[in-house]
Every structure is written in structure tokens, then in C-alpha cells.
Design a protein around this motif. Structure first.
Motif, PDB file in Angstrom:
ATOM      1  N   ASN A 117       0.779  -1.238   0.000  1.00 20.47           N
ATOM      2  CA  ASN A 117       0.000   0.000   0.000  1.00 20.47           C
ATOM      3  C   ASN A 117       0.802   1.273   0.000  1.00 20.47           C
ATOM      4  N   GLY A 118       2.042   1.266   0.452  1.00 21.63           N
ATOM      5  CA  GLY A 118       2.773   2.538   0.524  1.00 21.63           C
ATOM      6  C   GLY A 118       4.271   2.362   0.399  1.00 21.63           C
ATOM      7  N   GLY A 119       4.994   3.286   1.021  1.00 18.01           N
ATOM      8  CA  GLY A 119       6.440   3.369   0.856  1.00 18.01           C
ATOM      9  C   GLY A 119       7.182   2.091   1.198  1.00 18.01           C
ATOM     10  N   LEU A 120       6.784   1.476   2.317  1.00 18.47           N
ATOM     11  CA  LEU A 120       7.480   0.274   2.765  1.00 18.47           C
ATOM     12  C   LEU A 120       7.357  -0.864   1.742  1.00 18.47           C
ATOM     13  N   GLY A 121       6.177  -1.013   1.186  1.00 16.34           N
ATOM     14  CA  GLY A 121       5.946  -2.082   0.212  1.00 16.34           C
ATOM     15  C   GLY A 121       6.611  -1.797  -1.120  1.00 16.34           C
ATOM     16  N   ARG A 122       6.607  -0.518  -1.511  1.00 12.77           N
ATOM     17  CA  ARG A 122       7.246  -0.173  -2.782  1.00 12.77           C
ATOM     18  C   ARG A 122       8.769  -0.294  -2.634  1.00 12.77           C
ATOM     19  N   LEU A 123       9.287   0.029  -1.456  1.00 11.47           N
ATOM     20  CA  LEU A 123      10.727  -0.115  -1.219  1.00 11.47           C
ATOM     21  C   LEU A 123      11.140  -1.572  -1.411  1.00 11.47           C
ATOM     22  N   ALA A 124      10.342  -2.481  -0.871  1.00  8.28           N
ATOM     23  CA  ALA A 124      10.654  -3.907  -1.002  1.00  8.28           C
ATOM     24  C   ALA A 124      10.684  -4.303  -2.480  1.00  8.28           C
ATOM     25  N   LEU A 268      -5.038  -7.885   2.412  1.00  6.20           N
ATOM     26  CA  LEU A 268      -3.938  -7.083   2.931  1.00  6.20           C
ATOM     27  C   LEU A 268      -4.536  -6.186   4.017  1.00  6.20           C
ATOM     28  N   TYR A 269      -3.877  -6.144   5.186  1.00  5.70           N
ATOM     29  CA  TYR A 269      -4.329  -5.286   6.279  1.00  5.70           C
ATOM     30  C   TYR A 269      -5.791  -5.465   6.625  1.00  5.70           C
ATOM     31  N   PRO A 270      -6.174  -6.581   7.171  1.00  2.00           N
ATOM     32  CA  PRO A 270      -7.554  -6.691   7.623  1.00  2.00           C
ATOM     33  C   PRO A 270      -7.787  -5.609   8.679  1.00  2.00           C
ATOM     34  N   ASN A 319      11.760  -6.611   7.203  1.00  2.00           N
ATOM     35  CA  ASN A 319      11.401  -5.281   6.744  1.00  2.00           C
ATOM     36  C   ASN A 319      10.342  -4.726   7.685  1.00  2.00           C
ATOM     37  N   ASP A 320      10.769  -3.906   8.640  1.00  2.00           N
ATOM     38  CA  ASP A 320       9.913  -3.432   9.731  1.00  2.00           C
ATOM     39  C   ASP A 320       9.597  -4.616  10.652  1.00  2.00           C
ATOM     40  N   THR A 321       8.748  -4.407  11.651  1.00  2.00           N
ATOM     41  CA  THR A 321       8.577  -5.465  12.654  1.00  2.00           C
ATOM     42  C   THR A 321       7.576  -6.539  12.249  1.00  2.00           C
ATOM     43  N   THR A 461      20.303   4.772   3.722  1.00  2.00           N
ATOM     44  CA  THR A 461      19.327   5.670   3.106  1.00  2.00           C
ATOM     45  C   THR A 461      18.628   4.974   1.935  1.00  2.00           C
ATOM     46  N   ASN A 462      17.308   5.085   1.934  1.00  2.00           N
ATOM     47  CA  ASN A 462      16.481   4.434   0.904  1.00  2.00           C
ATOM     48  C   ASN A 462      16.889   4.828  -0.511  1.00  2.00           C
ATOM     49  N   GLY A 463      16.417   4.045  -1.452  1.00  2.00           N
ATOM     50  CA  GLY A 463      16.606   4.365  -2.864  1.00  2.00           C
ATOM     51  C   GLY A 463      15.454   3.768  -3.647  1.00  2.00           C
ATOM     52  N   MET A 550      -1.881  12.599   8.819  1.00  2.00           N
ATOM     53  CA  MET A 550      -1.809  13.979   9.298  1.00  2.00           C
ATOM     54  C   MET A 550      -0.361  14.472   9.309  1.00  2.00           C
ATOM     55  N   TYR A 551       0.599  13.590   9.601  1.00  2.00           N
ATOM     56  CA  TYR A 551       1.981  14.086   9.673  1.00  2.00           C
ATOM     57  C   TYR A 551       2.533  14.456   8.297  1.00  2.00           C
ATOM     58  N   LYS A 552       1.936  13.928   7.232  1.00  2.00           N
ATOM     59  CA  LYS A 552       2.405  14.267   5.880  1.00  2.00           C
ATOM     60  C   LYS A 552       1.860  15.623   5.415  1.00  2.00           C
ATOM     61  N   ARG A 553       0.875  16.117   6.131  1.00  2.00           N
ATOM     62  CA  ARG A 553       0.378  17.491   6.016  1.00  2.00           C
ATOM     63  C   ARG A 553      -0.196  17.875   4.653  1.00  2.00           C
ATOM     64  N   GLU A 650       8.745  11.882   8.972  1.00  2.00           N
ATOM     65  CA  GLU A 650       8.830  11.020   7.787  1.00  2.00           C
ATOM     66  C   GLU A 650      10.183  10.327   7.828  1.00  2.00           C
ATOM     67  N   ALA A 651      10.182   9.006   8.032  1.00  6.28           N
ATOM     68  CA  ALA A 651      11.453   8.310   8.204  1.00  6.28           C
ATOM     69  C   ALA A 651      12.388   8.613   7.029  1.00  6.28           C
ATOM     70  N   SER A 652      11.893   8.458   5.813  1.00  4.08           N
ATOM     71  CA  SER A 652      12.725   8.780   4.660  1.00  4.08           C
ATOM     72  C   SER A 652      11.920   9.483   3.576  1.00  4.08           C
ATOM     73  N   GLY A 653      10.835   8.809   3.131  1.00  5.34           N
ATOM     74  CA  GLY A 653      10.167   9.228   1.910  1.00  5.34           C
ATOM     75  C   GLY A 653      10.925   8.601   0.755  1.00  5.34           C
ATOM     76  N   THR A 654      10.186   8.195  -0.275  1.00  4.75           N
ATOM     77  CA  THR A 654      10.823   7.662  -1.486  1.00  4.75           C
ATOM     78  C   THR A 654      10.215   8.312  -2.725  1.00  4.75           C
ATOM     79  N   GLY A 655       8.994   8.838  -2.593  1.00  6.05           N
ATOM     80  CA  GLY A 655       8.394   9.626  -3.669  1.00  6.05           C
ATOM     81  C   GLY A 655       9.299  10.820  -3.985  1.00  6.05           C
TER      82      GLY A 655
HETATM   83  C1  Z15 Z   1       5.398   2.529   5.561  1.00  4.64           C
HETATM   84  O1  Z15 Z   1       5.099   2.639   4.266  1.00  4.64           O
HETATM   85  C2  Z15 Z   1       6.439   3.267   6.122  1.00  4.64           C
HETATM   86  C3  Z15 Z   1       6.709   3.124   7.450  1.00  4.64           C
HETATM   87  C4  Z15 Z   1       5.970   2.253   8.233  1.00  4.64           C
HETATM   88  O2  Z15 Z   1       6.249   2.099   9.531  1.00  4.64           O
HETATM   89  C5  Z15 Z   1       4.922   1.516   7.664  1.00  4.64           C
HETATM   90 CL1  Z15 Z   1       4.013   0.453   8.626  1.00  4.64          CL
HETATM   91  C6  Z15 Z   1       4.640   1.659   6.335  1.00  4.64           C
HETATM   92  C7  Z15 Z   1       7.252   4.162   5.214  1.00  4.64           C
HETATM   93  C8  Z15 Z   1       7.735   5.473   5.837  1.00  4.64           C
HETATM   94  O3  Z15 Z   1       6.626   6.200   6.319  1.00  4.64           O
HETATM   95  C9  Z15 Z   1       8.484   6.278   4.790  1.00  4.64           C
HETATM   96  O4  Z15 Z   1       9.031   7.456   5.336  1.00  4.64           O
HETATM   97  C10 Z15 Z   1       9.616   5.454   4.199  1.00  4.64           C
HETATM   98  O5  Z15 Z   1      10.203   6.118   3.095  1.00  4.64           O
HETATM   99  C11 Z15 Z   1       9.102   4.106   3.726  1.00  4.64           C
HETATM  100  O6  Z15 Z   1       8.401   3.433   4.752  1.00  4.64           O
HETATM  101  C12 Z15 Z   1      10.226   3.193   3.262  1.00  4.64           C
HETATM  102  O7  Z15 Z   1      11.263   3.149   4.194  1.00  4.64           O
END
Ligand code: Z15
Length: 805
Positions: A117-124, A268-270, A319-321, A461-463, A550-553, A650-655
Motif C-alpha cells: 500500500n505505501g512506501g514500505l511495500g514499494r521499497l521492497a 492485505l491489512y484486515p 522489513n519493519d517489525t 538511506t532508501n533508494g 496527518m503528519y504528511k500534512r 517522515e522516516a525517509s520518503g521515497t516519492g
Molecule cells: C510505511 O510505508 C512506512 C513506514 C511504516 O512504519 C509503515 Cl508500517 C509503512 C514508510 C515510511 O513512512 C516512509 O518514510 C519510508 O520512506 C518508507 O516506509 C520506506 O522506508
């Protein structure tokens, strides 16, 4: 089977055969969707020989292999990527043309795989692409969700969630491997008893077992014959899985067992707002971890004699917990199934496992209730309990009398299992995903662990993969780059730097401007055709696409747009050039405030559309159902990249990296990887604003700032907040900003953000200056290729080396 298509003619011949085998039809009779399926199957045939050869080579060389466990892999469409990696795109295009089909019309028919659904999955997904491109022996491990997150529709300006039925027409890239199925156990009871040899052994009885069936997806490298594997597990019911009770005649129990089993890999994510939903999520986490590990250990057993050397040949990454149960599960396998003692099993487990943290948001750190955990996974719980006991005993010896600290590092505390603490204690490496994020982990979030194990902590650092996000998504830009500096950058993205000398070259700038305009025109056409909305292709395209949080504003962005609207009402010349603000992203179904922000964006969009004095200058458009394939249209068309999270969140952001690669200018806070983007391109080539992470953290320590004072002082802020009068729904946002003291500093950063936008407009009007900045961003983006990131993981954490196939 053929290694390659030698000519369009041969392609036509193979295609015709395949159409007959799959559908018993002549090519001319195929629907476009069937054309896609036939083509996908042909491409998979191309990959098969290399896939087998890669596996054989890894085994023959007894090479160390990495297994990347992730609860998500947000793959995006695979036809284009796989054709590109095999180097067969042109052949397919020509061949299809002879058959009367257009490849570009066929490719969009592929459903986006709903496995993330988001950054973590696309990073993988980027990481497995880079592993294969670098010829590193590394595989993905996850779940074959039948339904993805959800399909987002907008009805009356509000998000509506529909099921994402991505698997409906089948997934041609996968291969079911029933022969490699394993069993995963849930429930029952576990206890220790004497083993008759002076030690203890564990008895686990009365459990139910679920069949885990792997579906393998090939992951081809870029024109290098390496093909790694993404293994997706599906849960199935087995008639004899329900211990003892099947024969007893309680058929309701049997039916209930069957239902639960089939739920495991359904979504995914019940929904985690109910006890049932949470339980299912925990079942999922254990499911793919246990199945994956069992198959890894089984394969290891076939290759090597001594399990004590496991960590020499296997690297396990979490990849995360979400996959952190891998730690006690490996302990269980080594002790219960292989007869190892605790110390030896623990050494191997820690030496094999590494962990990436992706967030410092406390509410996102996973915790499970002990009663739930214990009843679902009684054997694993015993191991976690013993681990916690040993870890705390050692910790208390080191810090006697410091119960305050012991509380922070405990794995079991307050009736909960804390997954992040488990992951850190059980891994030899813990990394953050950007320099700032890693620093915050070391200095605050995980500080007590850093004190004990400083050598475990490191930054990666992500890529993102430049093959998908530049070469595949933006062919005209890729062509311009190759015409200018040659094609070496494709294999060595750092070489994009060779563009730097051209940054002021008028002829290069002219072509760069044309490419951007071409991508904007293409997006405008697509929006017109699919959404029936007109967008001015000559306006400035300012884009914010990411999950709603909300933190992404996104709220800061839309409030600022509303302030422009108000100013234009007073003065039609208040804005020097037309601007289009594009938004996209999903809010979690249960995240009320984020959904209200989506509604607010639509409300402002309508106000603007209905106001003749404003609509020539401003346009707001929310593009529904943002996903990978929509992203591939948007990044290339962006002038401005909105990266405006509250600093430190925002831990990193990849967009941010995908925009940069496509020549957009970052408008952002010094958060996550923006800090590193800023350092690489300098103040001249991005626009930074707002509170710094340290200031934000200081405010948090000191109880925040007074948003009321700001409200009273700043007239524009007062006027802007009127927008909340438009709908009673918005009172919630009003509460957040004023009564609940603006947790994410939206109002605090408002003035600085307004300034930053004015700076963007000034710079945009200096064409050569803007194009130079765009060129510099592209040139420096090679650093943010996931090839760089994955090489660092391989060298520093996994200790794996490339293997030629
Ligand atoms: C997710 O997509 C990210 C962090 C999480 O704890 C979960 Cl559960 C999902 C994102 C971060 O918000 C984003 O900053 C980072 O770029 C991305 O993971 C990949 O590291």
C-alpha cells in the motif's frame, strides 16, 4: 522453449501457438485482455530457463543467499518491466503490430498487483529489482493476498473503499508449487517436560495446522540472465488440519476452522479496529514467516550437512517489525526440530537476522496483547518469554537498580509483546532508512538499545529503482539522457552526474523543457480521457502523492491553496502564473481525520472551479485510487514535488526521490531523505522551509506552542480557517489545529510555506534557472538509486556477493 525471440516473425508464430494453447483461439479473435495474458505467458517462457539456471548456479556455488521478508511488495505492473529486463520490448511491439495490436494499449490492461500500500511495500519491490540487477542472490518472501488494500473511489468528495480484486483475471507471472507446501501451526497448548537425557523438551499439542502453498514469481535482472524469486504464500484448508476434533463430529468447529484458515491470506491489512481483525493480522505475520523459514531450512538441509553453519549461508532480513516473529520461529525450528540447545540456536538466530526500522511514530510500533499472542502461538510465546527473561536479566546486571530503563527495553511489558524490542534484541544489525531517521533512532526512539549495542546500528538511506522510475516511466527523458551522456547510466546510475556540465547548455535545456512539456501533455490527455476534466498543460504542475496521514500534512498544502483562492478574489493579479495542484493517495479506512482532509481538498477544488475570477489561475484535482501505475504517469509530469511532512516524522520518503529523478524541484521540509537531497543539490536547486526536526522535538518536550496565539496574530491564518465553516465535517480539523494545539505544526509552518511557494514562482519564471535546477536534480538522483542502497546492504549487513549466471 526459446531463449529469445529472434524476429517479429518468430514472435508472431509463438504468439499464435500460445493463443491456441491458452484459449483455443486465433490471435485475431482475442480480446485485448487475452492478448495481454498470451503475451505475459510468452514473456514468462522467456524467463524460465534463466530462472532454473540461476537457482542451479546458486546451489552449485553454495553461495550465501538473502531472504527479504516483507508483509508487502508493491510491485506495480510487470509486463513492461519484464519486457524491459529481457530486452524484448521492441520485438514484442513489432510482432504485435503485425498481428494488429498496439503494445501501449495492451499494457494498461494489466491490474496492479495489490500486494502493498505505501512506501514500505514499494521499497521492497525496488529492492528485489536491484538485487536481481546487481546479480545478488536474494529473494522476497511475503503473502499472496487475494484482495489488496482497497480500490479508492470518490463519491461526493469523499473516499469510498471497494474491494481490490486484482486477482480476478488471474496473475500470469506466478507459478504454484504445491510440492513445496508446508504446515503452519496455530493454537493448542505448549509446555516443557524432561527429555529423558537430563534436559527439557517442548510438547506442543492440540494445535490446528494450516497448509501454506508457495506461489513463485520470477524477478529478472536487467539483461543479465539472473532471475531471483519472490515467494508468496497462500493459506489453504486441509481436511486433517484440525487436531483431534475433525473425527469427533463437531462439524461446526470444522467449518469455523476452515473459514479462519481461508481468511489468512484473503486481505492485505484486515481491519485492525476489532479483536478479530487484530488476531487475523497476527496470524498473517506468523504464517508467512513460519512457512518461509521452514522452506529455507529445508532447502538448507538439502545443500549442507551442518546446521551450525546456517548463518554462513543464509541472511534473513525483516522489513519493519511485521516479520519479527522470524526470530522466535527460527529458535523453535533449531531447538524443537533440529535438537539444538538455546545458546547455539540463539547465536545462529542473531547472526542470521537483520532488521530495518521504518518509523519513529510511537503508535506505529507494533504491540500484541499477551493473551492473544499466547493463545494463538503458545510454543512461540514460551520462547519469547524465555528470551525476555534472559535479556532482562543481562540488562539488569549491566544497569542495576535502573528499573526505569529496564521497562523501556523489555520485550514483554504491561501485558504486551513489543515487536520492535524483539526485533532489536534478535538482530545483529538494526538500520534506519535516512541519516536523520537513524540519528533519531540512536538518540531517542531506540536509545537504550543503542547504549548496549552501538555496533548494531547503521544507516541505509532508501533508494528507488531508476529502471522503473526513469527508464520505464519516462522514455523521452531516458532517451534525452542517453543521447547526451551515452547509456552507461542505466547500469551505473551514479553516472547521471555526467549531465552536470550540460545544466546551462541552452540546447540541452531546450530539449529538457520539451520532454517535461511532452509528459505534461500526455498526463493532461489521460486526465481528459479517463476523468473528463480539463487541465491547462501550460500551468505549473505541483504534485503531492502519498498515503494520507496527518503528519504528511496534505492539510497544509490545501489550506495554502485556499489562501491563494482568497487572495485572487481580492486581486486577480495576486498570482503571476497559472498553477495546477494535483493530489493523490489513500487514507486508511478507519482514519477519520485523514478522510476529512480528502473531503476538504474536493471542497476547495469546487470553490475554485465555480469562481470565474480564480479558475483561470488555479486548478485543484484529486486523482482517485493512487497506485504504482498512476505514479508512473505523475512523476514524469511534475514541476514541483511536495515533501512537506512535519520535520522528524517522515522516516525517509521515497516519492521525493522519484520526483527528483524526473527533474521536479523539491519543495520540502528538512525531514527524512529530503535532508540528503538538499545537501546534494544545494539551496539553489530545491526550496526548503519550516521548522527543523530539533525544533519540533524541543516543542514536544516543552509541551508544544500555542496555536491560539498564532491564530490571533496572523490575519491570513484567521481568514483561511474560515474554510472550515463550509461543512460541519471540518470542525474536526478545526479542533485539531486550535483546541488540540496543532500537533503537526500546520499553522506554525504556514507562513514559511507561503514564502516557499512564492520563491518557487519566482524561480519558475526564470526559465534557464529553473531548467538548470531540473538538470541538477536529475544529475544528482543517481545517489538515490536502490542499486546504491542494496549494494550497501549487501556489503555491510548481508555479506553477499554478486554471482554471474
Ligand atoms: C510505511 O510505508 C512506512 C513506514 C511504516 O512504519 C509503515 Cl508500517 C509503512 C514508510 C515510511 O513512512 C516512509 O518514510 C519510508 O520512506 C518508507 O516506509 C520506506 O522506508
Amino acid at each position: 522453449m526459446t531463449k529469445n525471440w529472434k524476429s517479429p516473425k518468430q514472435f508472431v508464430c509463438l504468439f499464435t501457438q500460445k493463443a491456441k494453447i491458452l484459449f483455443n483461439e486465433e490471435p485475431a479473435a482475442l480480446t485485448p485482455k487475452k492478448v495481454y495474458l498470451v503475451l505475459a505467458n510468452l514473456v514468462k517462457d522467456l524467463i524460465y530457463d534463466d530462472w532454473l539456471a540461476t537457482e542451479q548456479r546458486y546451489d552449485a556455488r553454495q553461495t550465501k543467499q538473502v531472504y527479504y521478508f516483507s508483509i508487502e511488495f508493491l510491485l506495480g505492473r510487470l509486463l513492461d518491466a519484464n519486457l524491459m529486463n529481457c530486452g524484448m520490448e521492441n520485438m514484442a511491439r513489432e510482432g504485435l503490430k503485425e498481428l494488429g495490436f498496439d503494445l501501449d494499449a495492451i499494457m494498461p490492461l494489466e491490474a496492479d498487483p495489490g500486494l502493498g500500500n505505501g512506501g514500505l511495500g514499494r521499497l521492497a519491490a525496488c529492492f528485489i529489482d536491484s538485487l536481481a540487477a546487481l546479480q545478488l542472490p536474494g529473494h522476497g518472501c511475503s503473502i499472496r493476498y487475494q484482495y489488496g488494500l482497497f480500490e479508492q473511489h470518490i463519491v461526493d468528495g469523499q473516499q469510498v473503499e471497494l474491494p481490490d480484486t486484482w486477482l480476478q483475471d488471474g496473475f500470469p507471472w506466478e507459478t504454484k508449487r504445491s510440492d513445496k507446501a508446508v504446515h503452519v501451526r496455530y493454537g493448542g497448548s505448549a509446555y516443557m517436560r524432561p527429555d529423558g537425557k537430563g534436559g527439557l523438551e517442548c510438547v506442543h499439542e492440540g494445535y490446528s495446522s494450516v497448509l501454506a502453498i508457495p506461489y513463485d514469481v520470477p524477478v529478472p535482472g536487467y539483461r543479465n540472465h539472473t532471475v531471483n524469486t519472490l515467494r508468496l504464500w497462500q493459506a489453504e484448508y486441509t481436511p486433517d488440519g484440525l487436531f483431534g476434533q475433525g473425527q469427533g463430529g463437531d462439524f461446526r468447529k470444522v467449518l469455523q476452522y476452515r473459514d479462519t484458515t481461508q481468511q489468512i491470506s484473503r486481505f492485505l491489512y484486515p481491519d485492525d479496529s476489532t479483536e478479530e481483525g487484530r488476531k487475523l493480522r497476527l496470524m498473517q505475520e506468523y504464517f508467512f514467516v513460519s512457512a518461509g523459514l521452514q522452506s529455507i531450512v529445508r532447502h538448507y538441509r538439502g545443500q549442507h550437512r551442518d546446521l551450525r553453519e546456517f548463518d554462513r549461508y543464509v541472511a534473513l532480513h525483516i522489513n519493519d517489525t511485521h516479520p519479527a516473529l522470524l526470530i522466535p520461529e527460527l529458535m523453535r525450528i533449531l531447538m524443537d526440530e533440529e535438537g539444538m540447545g538455546w545458546e547455539e540456536a540463539w547465536r545462529i538466530t542473531v547472526a542470521s537476522t537483520s532488521y530495518t526500522n521504518h518509523t519513529i511514530m510511537p503508535e506505529a510500533l507494533e504491540r500484541w496483547s499477551i493473551p492473544l499472542f499466547q493463545s494463538l502461538l503458545p510454543r512461540v510465546y514460551l520462547i519469547v518469554e524465555e528470551l525476555n527473561r534472559r535479556w532482562l536479566a543481562a540488562y539488569r546486571r549491566k544497569f542495576p537498580g535502573r528499573e526505569d530503563k529496564a521497562e523501556q527495553v523489555a520485550i514483554l511489558w504491561g501485558g504486551q509483546v513489543r515487536m520492535a524490542n524483539l526485533a532489536v534484541v534478535g538482530s545483529h544489525s538494526v538500520n534506519g532508512v535516512a541519516e536523520l531517521h537513524t540519528k533519531i533512532l540512536e538518540e531517542s526512539t531506540l536509545h537504550p538499545f543503542y547504549e548496549v549495542y552501538p555496533e548494531r546500528f547503521n544507516n541505509k538511506t532508501n533508494g528507488v529503482t531508476h529502471r522503473r522510475w526513469l527508464l520505464e516511466s519516462n522514455p523521452p527523458l531516458a532517451a534525452l539522457i542517453s543521447d547526451t551522456i551515452g547509456t552507461d547510466w542505466i547500469r551505473h546510475p551514479k553516472k547521471l552526474k555526467e549531465l552536470l556540465p550540460y545544466r546551462d547548455d541552452p540546447s540541452f535545456q531546450e530539449k529538457l523543457a520539451q520532454v517535461k512539456q511532452d509528459r505534461k501533455d500526455a498526463l493532461v490527455r489521460w486526465i481528459q480521457e479517463t476523468r473528463g476534466v480539463a487541465v491547462d498543460p501550460h500551468s505549473l504542475f505541483d504534485i503531492q502523492i502519498k498515503r494520507f496521514h496527518m503528519y504528511k500534512r496534505q492539510l497544509l498544502n490545501i489550506l495554502h491553496v485556499y489562501s491563494l483562492y482568497l487572495r485572487l478574489l481580492d486581486d486577480p493579479d495576486a498570482v503571476p502564473l497559472p498553477q495546477t495542484f494535483l493530489f493523490g493517495g489513500k487514507a486508511a479506512a478507519s482514519y477519520g481525520e485523514a478522510k476529512v482532509v480528502i473531503k476538504l481538498i474536493h471542497t476547495v477544488a469546487r470553490l475554485i472551479d465555480q469562481e470565474p475570477r480564480v479558475r483561470e489561475k488555479l486548478k485543484v484535482l484529486f486523482l482517485e485510487n493512487y497506485n504504482v501505475s498512476l505514479g508512473q504517469r505523475l512523476f514524469p509530469a511534475a514541476d514541483v514535488s511536495e515533501q512537506i511532512s512535519t520535520a522528524s516524522k517522515e522516516a525517509s520518503g521515497t516519492g521525493n526521490m522519484k520526483f527528483m529523478m524526473n527533474g521536479a524541484i523539491t519543495l520540502g521540509t528538512l525531514d527524512g531523505a529530503n535532508v540528503e537531497i538538499h545537501r546534494l543539490v544545494g539551496d539553489e536547486n530545491c526550496v526548503i522551509f519550516g521548522l527543523r526536526a530539533e525544533e519540533v522535538q524541543k516543542y514536544y518536550r516543552e509541551g508544544g506552542y500555542s496555536s491560539w496565539d498564532l491564530y490571533r496574530q496572523d490575519e491570513e491564518i484567521r481568514r483561511v480557517l474560515d474554510v472550515f465553516q463550509k461543512n460541519p465535517l471540518f470542525s474536526q480539523l478545526y479542533e485539531d489545529l486550535l483546541r488540540r494545539n496543532d500537533e503537526y505544526f500546520v499553522l506554525k509552518d504556514f507562513a514559511a510555506y507561503r514564502e516557499a511557494h512564492q520563491e518557487i514562482l519566482r524561480r519558475y519564471q526564470d526559465r534557464p534557472g529553473w531548467l538548470r535546477a531540473s538538470a541538477v536534480n536529475i544529475a544528482q538522483s543517481g545517489h538515490f538509486s536502490s542499486d546504491r542502497t542494496v549494494s550497501q546492504y549487501a556489503r555491510d549487513i548481508w555479506k553477499v556477493k554478486p554471482i554471474r549466471v
